[in-house]
Design a protein around this motif. Structure first.
Motif, short mmCIF file in Angstrom:
data_model
loop_
_atom_site.label_atom_id
_atom_site.label_comp_id
_atom_site.label_asym_id
_atom_site.label_seq_id
_atom_site.Cartn_x
_atom_site.Cartn_y
_atom_site.Cartn_z
N VAL A 281 0.84 -1.21 0.00
CA VAL A 281 0.00 0.00 0.00
C VAL A 281 0.87 1.25 0.00
CG1 VAL A 281 -1.70 1.32 1.31
CG2 VAL A 281 -1.95 -1.16 1.11
N PHE A 282 1.93 1.26 0.80
CA PHE A 282 2.83 2.43 0.85
C PHE A 282 3.44 2.70 -0.53
CE2 PHE A 282 3.81 1.63 5.61
CZ PHE A 282 2.71 2.39 5.97
N VAL B 200 2.05 11.36 -8.49
CA VAL B 200 1.58 11.57 -9.86
C VAL B 200 0.28 12.38 -9.89
CG1 VAL B 200 0.75 10.43 -11.95
CG2 VAL B 200 2.73 9.50 -10.72
N ASP B 201 -0.70 11.99 -9.08
CA ASP B 201 -2.04 12.58 -9.16
C ASP B 201 -2.32 13.62 -8.08
OD1 ASP B 201 -2.56 10.84 -11.29
OD2 ASP B 201 -3.21 9.25 -9.94
N GLY B 202 -1.49 13.65 -7.01
CA GLY B 202 -1.76 14.55 -5.91
C GLY B 202 -2.62 13.90 -4.85
N TYR B 203 -2.62 14.49 -3.67
CA TYR B 203 -3.34 13.92 -2.54
C TYR B 203 -4.86 14.01 -2.74
CZ TYR B 203 -4.86 13.27 2.32
OH TYR B 203 -5.47 12.83 3.47
N ALA B 204 -5.35 15.20 -3.09
CA ALA B 204 -6.79 15.41 -3.19
C ALA B 204 -7.42 14.55 -4.28
CB ALA B 204 -7.09 16.88 -3.46
N ALA B 205 -6.72 14.38 -5.40
CA ALA B 205 -7.30 13.67 -6.55
C ALA B 205 -7.22 12.16 -6.40
CB ALA B 205 -6.58 14.10 -7.83
N THR B 206 -6.51 11.66 -5.40
CA THR B 206 -6.36 10.22 -5.21
C THR B 206 -7.38 9.72 -4.20
OG1 THR B 206 -3.97 10.38 -5.65
CG2 THR B 206 -4.77 8.36 -4.62
N SER B 207 -8.25 8.85 -4.63
CA SER B 207 -9.28 8.31 -3.74
C SER B 207 -8.79 7.04 -3.06
CB SER B 207 -10.55 7.99 -4.54
OG SER B 207 -10.31 6.93 -5.45
N THR B 208 -9.45 6.69 -1.97
CA THR B 208 -9.10 5.45 -1.28
C THR B 208 -9.40 4.24 -2.17
OG1 THR B 208 -11.29 5.55 -0.22
CG2 THR B 208 -9.42 6.34 1.06
N GLU B 209 -10.45 4.34 -2.99
CA GLU B 209 -10.76 3.25 -3.91
C GLU B 209 -9.63 3.04 -4.91
OE1 GLU B 209 -12.77 5.70 -3.14
OE2 GLU B 209 -14.36 4.65 -2.02
N GLU B 210 -9.05 4.16 -5.41
CA GLU B 210 -7.94 4.06 -6.35
C GLU B 210 -6.70 3.48 -5.67
OE1 GLU B 210 -5.48 4.45 -9.74
OE2 GLU B 210 -7.65 4.25 -9.42
N LEU B 211 -6.46 3.88 -4.44
CA LEU B 211 -5.32 3.35 -3.70
C LEU B 211 -5.47 1.85 -3.48
CD1 LEU B 211 -4.85 6.17 -1.02
CD2 LEU B 211 -3.30 5.62 -2.90
N ALA B 212 -6.67 1.42 -3.13
CA ALA B 212 -6.91 -0.01 -2.94
C ALA B 212 -6.71 -0.77 -4.24
CB ALA B 212 -8.32 -0.24 -2.39
N TYR C 223 -9.21 0.05 4.74
CA TYR C 223 -9.74 0.74 5.91
C TYR C 223 -9.42 -0.01 7.20
CZ TYR C 223 -12.22 4.33 3.30
OH TYR C 223 -12.53 5.41 2.51
N ARG C 224 -9.25 -1.32 7.10
CA ARG C 224 -8.86 -2.07 8.30
C ARG C 224 -7.44 -1.71 8.73
NH1 ARG C 224 -6.16 -6.66 9.29
NH2 ARG C 224 -6.04 -7.26 7.10
N LEU C 225 -6.58 -1.47 7.74
CA LEU C 225 -5.18 -1.14 8.04
C LEU C 225 -4.99 0.33 8.35
CD1 LEU C 225 -3.46 -3.27 5.25
CD2 LEU C 225 -3.64 -3.82 7.68
N PHE C 226 -5.77 1.19 7.68
CA PHE C 226 -5.64 2.64 7.85
C PHE C 226 -7.04 3.24 7.95
CE2 PHE C 226 -2.27 1.06 5.05
CZ PHE C 226 -1.14 1.37 5.81
N PRO C 227 -7.33 3.99 9.01
CA PRO C 227 -8.68 4.55 9.20
C PRO C 227 -9.14 5.45 8.06
CG PRO C 227 -7.39 4.75 11.21
CD PRO C 227 -6.46 4.30 10.14
N GLY C 228 -8.20 6.07 7.35
CA GLY C 228 -8.56 6.97 6.26
C GLY C 228 -7.33 7.37 5.47
N LYS C 229 -7.55 8.21 4.47
CA LYS C 229 -6.45 8.61 3.59
C LYS C 229 -5.40 9.41 4.34
CE LYS C 229 -7.33 11.50 0.20
NZ LYS C 229 -7.74 12.08 -1.11
N ALA C 230 -5.83 10.28 5.25
CA ALA C 230 -4.87 11.09 6.01
C ALA C 230 -3.99 10.21 6.88
CB ALA C 230 -5.61 12.11 6.88
#
Length: 217
Positions: A28-29, A38-50, A61-68
């Motif tokens: 994940v890191f 590449v896309d910036g923090y705001a434009a990157t969704s948790t769904e895209e990260l997953a 979400y089990r590993l990290f409560p949120g994007k922040a």
């Protein structure tokens, strides 16, 4: 007579081996570092990260409560790896100038690491909308580096090699001398980061300025 099965069909079946949470965090890191850069923090969704990490959003979400929380953990992990490689322990057998150069070079390697500079660029771009990013980056990176160098300076004061009053203030000044201008040139001016030889030359100049000054006789 029964016909033999081709060797390609004789594969063991069963559930794939599960990754540990620590292995999954690493994946994940890596995905987050690339996506944020590449896309910036705001434009990157948790769904895209997953999706990039090849896991479900439920696992993320089990590993990290949120994007922040993910961003904070990612910065802390990367900077921890870099800081763990920084050895600023002085030796009685090494003269103060040699020791200071080695300490400043270690700090410069961290401050001018391409990934660290890329993260700093992103934090600056997103800090107005997400001020907590800047605070996390400062606490996990910049301040920890200053504190590490300050500890080394205090050892030199105790050994009566230098005389300073505020080790953390001086550490901040020294890191600023070594790294701030190249960082600004890369982030704001689009200039390439200095080469190893250029960093070493800058460190040598900064050490001489700190120890000897530059006032003409």
């Amino acid at each position: 007579m029964a016909q033999a099965k081709p060797s390609g069909e004789c594969r063991p079946r069963g559930r794939p081996q599960l990754r540990s949470d620590e292995e999954t965090r690493r994946i994940v890191f890596d995905a987050a570092r690339h996506a944020f850069a590449v896309d910036g923090y705001a434009a990157t969704s948790t769904e895209e990260l997953a999706r990039r990490a090849g896991i479900s959003t439920k696992t993320l979400y089990r590993l990290f409560p949120g994007k922040a929380a993910l961003f904070e953990a990612m910065c802390a992990d990367r900077l921890e790896q870099l800081l763990s490689a920084v050895d600023l322990q002085g030796s009685d057998e090494v003269d103060i100038e040699t020791g200071l150069r080695a300490a400043l070079l270690a700090c410069a390697d961290l401050a001018l690491d391409p990934e660290v500079v890329a993260l700093q660029r992103m934090v600056l771009q997103e800090s107005a909308a997400f001020p907590e990013l800047a605070a996390n980056f400062y606490n996990n990176g910049i301040f920890r580096t200053v504190r590490t160098l300050a500890g080394w300076l205090r050892v030199q004061v105790k050994r009566k090699r230098i005389a300073i009053d505020d080790a953390e203030e001086v550490a901040g000044m020294l890191i600023g001398m070594v790294a701030s201008a190249p960082q600004r040139a890369a982030i704001y001016g689009g200039m390439p980061l200095p080469s190893r030889k250029q960093i070493e030359r800058r460190v040598q100049t900064c050490a001489a300025l700190f120890l000897d000054g530059c006032r003409a006789a």
